[in-house]
Design an enzyme around this catalytic site. Structure first.
Site, PDB file in Angstrom:
ATOM      1  N   TYR A  74       0.834  -1.219   0.000  1.00  0.00           N
ATOM      2  CA  TYR A  74       0.000   0.000   0.000  1.00  0.00           C
ATOM      3  C   TYR A  74       0.860   1.256   0.000  1.00  0.00           C
ATOM      4  O   TYR A  74       2.074   1.186   0.243  1.00  0.00           O
ATOM      5  CB  TYR A  74      -0.947   0.001   1.207  1.00  0.00           C
ATOM      6  CG  TYR A  74      -0.311   0.429   2.507  1.00  0.00           C
ATOM      7  CD1 TYR A  74       0.501  -0.433   3.233  1.00  0.00           C
ATOM      8  CD2 TYR A  74      -0.518   1.718   3.030  1.00  0.00           C
ATOM      9  CE1 TYR A  74       1.093  -0.046   4.424  1.00  0.00           C
ATOM     10  CE2 TYR A  74       0.070   2.116   4.227  1.00  0.00           C
ATOM     11  CZ  TYR A  74       0.871   1.228   4.921  1.00  0.00           C
ATOM     12  OH  TYR A  74       1.466   1.614   6.112  1.00  0.00           O
TER      13      TYR A  74
ATOM     14  N   LYS B  45       6.539  -1.872   2.147  1.00  0.00           N
ATOM     15  CA  LYS B  45       5.316  -1.261   2.694  1.00  0.00           C
ATOM     16  C   LYS B  45       4.157  -2.222   2.452  1.00  0.00           C
ATOM     17  O   LYS B  45       3.365  -2.051   1.542  1.00  0.00           O
ATOM     18  CB  LYS B  45       5.075   0.101   2.058  1.00  0.00           C
ATOM     19  CG  LYS B  45       4.178   1.008   2.910  1.00  0.00           C
ATOM     20  CD  LYS B  45       4.224   2.451   2.442  1.00  0.00           C
ATOM     21  CE  LYS B  45       3.268   3.314   3.217  1.00  0.00           C
ATOM     22  NZ  LYS B  45       3.562   3.384   4.659  1.00  0.00           N
TER      23      LYS B  45
ATOM     24  N   GLU C 197      12.128   2.824  14.391  1.00  0.00           N
ATOM     25  CA  GLU C 197      11.226   3.855  13.850  1.00  0.00           C
ATOM     26  C   GLU C 197       9.896   3.811  14.602  1.00  0.00           C
ATOM     27  O   GLU C 197       9.693   2.956  15.467  1.00  0.00           O
ATOM     28  CB  GLU C 197      10.976   3.599  12.360  1.00  0.00           C
ATOM     29  CG  GLU C 197      10.313   2.265  12.072  1.00  0.00           C
ATOM     30  CD  GLU C 197      10.029   2.014  10.603  1.00  0.00           C
ATOM     31  OE1 GLU C 197      10.033   2.985   9.803  1.00  0.00           O
ATOM     32  OE2 GLU C 197       9.763   0.861  10.237  1.00  0.00           O
TER      33      GLU C 197
ATOM     34  N   LEU D 161      11.093   1.348   7.302  1.00  0.00           N
ATOM     35  CA  LEU D 161      10.579   1.790   6.005  1.00  0.00           C
ATOM     36  C   LEU D 161      11.341   3.051   5.603  1.00  0.00           C
ATOM     37  O   LEU D 161      11.537   3.956   6.430  1.00  0.00           O
ATOM     38  CB  LEU D 161       9.088   2.116   6.093  1.00  0.00           C
ATOM     39  CG  LEU D 161       8.467   2.535   4.760  1.00  0.00           C
ATOM     40  CD1 LEU D 161       8.263   1.321   3.857  1.00  0.00           C
ATOM     41  CD2 LEU D 161       7.157   3.268   4.964  1.00  0.00           C
TER      42      LEU D 161
HETATM   43  C1  LIG Z   1       6.345   1.996   9.558  1.00  0.00           C
HETATM   44  C2  LIG Z   1       6.443   3.332   8.869  1.00  0.00           C
HETATM   45  N1  LIG Z   1       7.628   3.986   8.864  1.00  0.00           N
HETATM   46  C3  LIG Z   1       7.761   5.186   8.255  1.00  0.00           C
HETATM   47  C4  LIG Z   1       6.690   5.792   7.636  1.00  0.00           C
HETATM   48  C5  LIG Z   1       6.890   7.136   6.956  1.00  0.00           C
HETATM   49  O1  LIG Z   1       6.870   6.950   5.584  1.00  0.00           O
HETATM   50  P1  LIG Z   1       6.403   8.117   4.621  1.00  0.00           P
HETATM   51  O2  LIG Z   1       7.265   9.315   4.940  1.00  0.00           O
HETATM   52  O3  LIG Z   1       6.642   7.577   3.249  1.00  0.00           O
HETATM   53  O4  LIG Z   1       4.966   8.369   4.916  1.00  0.00           O
HETATM   54  C6  LIG Z   1       5.438   5.152   7.603  1.00  0.00           C
HETATM   55  C7  LIG Z   1       4.283   5.848   6.919  1.00  0.00           C
HETATM   56  N2  LIG Z   1       3.078   5.232   6.943  1.00  0.00           N
HETATM   57  C8  LIG Z   1       1.959   5.838   6.296  1.00  0.00           C
HETATM   58  C9  LIG Z   1       1.893   7.336   6.410  1.00  0.00           C
HETATM   59  O5  LIG Z   1       0.634   7.636   6.994  1.00  0.00           O
HETATM   60  N3  LIG Z   1       0.014   6.477   7.338  1.00  0.00           N
HETATM   61  C10 LIG Z   1       0.730   5.389   6.961  1.00  0.00           C
HETATM   62  O6  LIG Z   1       0.482   4.217   7.155  1.00  0.00           O
HETATM   63  C11 LIG Z   1       5.313   3.896   8.226  1.00  0.00           C
HETATM   64  O7  LIG Z   1       4.127   3.246   8.229  1.00  0.00           O
END
Ligand SMILES: Cc1ncc(COP(=O)(O)O)c(CN[C@@H]2CONC2=O)c1O
Length: 274
Positions: A31, A144, A176, A200
């Site tokens: 996703y 992701k 993270e 991620l």
């Molecule tokens: C586990 C994880 N780490 C880092 C990030 C940050 O990545 P981005 O800068 O590309 O957003 C996300 C964003 N997850 C998305 C962002 O908002 N909701 C989500 O599930 C995440 O789910």
């Protein structure tokens, strides 16, 4: 409207996802969440590049090319007249009789929808409290995927402890957040976990690095512990939805004296970009 494969349909219609969709039964899919500001997507190409990489890493065909997917996402935003919010899209490996191994001829299923969501301005301004939890996720957090149970349990722990985010710890190292990347600042330098399989590689993290480079702020990928966090001058998280959010407290420890000059400088530059 929502998108299912190449059909734009009204959300309140009798839309259904098959009970044997592998995304539903196995979390077998990927996703992306993309931010929309004044009707325009932010870094959509980067998100689509990561989307393609995630598909490749789980040996899954995508039903549409990057160009076709980009067009569909853009059309959906226009149809829904989304000004400020997010567009969520995912692809699962498709519908097939339940078996763990890849199905022979299932067709991948793309779904997408938009959601109005205001920017959390208060959090940008005042910062947030986070808690720490053990990182119990699998060893491919760089993908992701729809396999978010570890992230869900971490976020739930945060909410049960009146915190906005849970910062995950693996082998005494800060990885993270449950849905964000995490950074500390010490002596004017930004430190964050290396973009390996344990985190991620956030799109917003890429932007933070670009801004740091532009401002001449060292952006150092290095392992650090919770003890290092407690000693830090500043801390912050980044994500598509959280943008750049200061962290002012970790567990019961206040970090620095509230949002510091480095995170403010990054926020200021980020604001110019959007
Ligand atoms: C586990 C994880 N780490 C880092 C990030 C940050 O990545 P981005 O800068 O590309 O957003 C996300 C964003 N997850 C998305 C962002 O908002 N909701 C989500 O599930 C995440 O789910």
């Amino acid at each position: 409207m929502i998108l299912i494969n190449d059909q734009f349909i009204k959300r309140n219609q009798d839309t259904h996802i098959d009970i044997e969709d592998r995304g539903y039964q196995f979390g077998d899919g990927i996703y992306e969440v993309v931010r929309v500001y004044q009707g325009k997507t932010f870094r959509l190409d980067d998100h689509l590049d990561r989307f393609e990489r995630s598909a490749k890493e789980i040996f899954m065909e995508l039903p549409f090319s990057k160009t076709e997917t980009k067009l569909k996402i853009t059309q959906l935003i226009e149809m829904n007249n989304l000004q400020d919010g997010i567009v969520y899209f995912q692809v699962t490996r498709g519908v097939a009789p339940r078996t763990h191994a890849f199905p022979q001829n299932a067709k991948p299923v793309l779904t997408a929808y938009t959601k109005k969501s205001p920017r959390p301005i208060d959090q940008f301004k005042n910062g947030i409290k986070v808690v720490t939890v053990e990182d119990i996720r699998w060893l491919r957090c760089d993908i992701k995927s729809l396999n978010l149970l570890g992230n869900v349990l971490a976020k739930q722990y945060a909410h049960e402890h009146q915190a906005e985010e849970a910062i995950q710890i693996r082998d005494n190292t800060v990885t993270e957040g449950s849905s964000s990347n995490f950074y500390i600042v010490e002596n004017g330098k930004i430190y964050t976990h290396p973009a390996d399989h344990f985190i991620l590689r956030g799109i917003t993290r890429i932007v933070v690095e670009e801004i740091a480079n532009k401002l001449g702020i060292p952006f150092i990928e290095k392992l650090f512990s919770v003890k290092d966090v407690y000693r830090a001058d500043e801390a912050f998280i980044s994500s598509t939805t959280a943008e750049i959010t200061p962290v002012i407290q970790v567990n019961d420890k206040v970090i620095g004296n509230g949002p510091g000059p480095i995170v403010r400088a990054i926020q200021e530059e980020f604001q110019k970009l959007i």
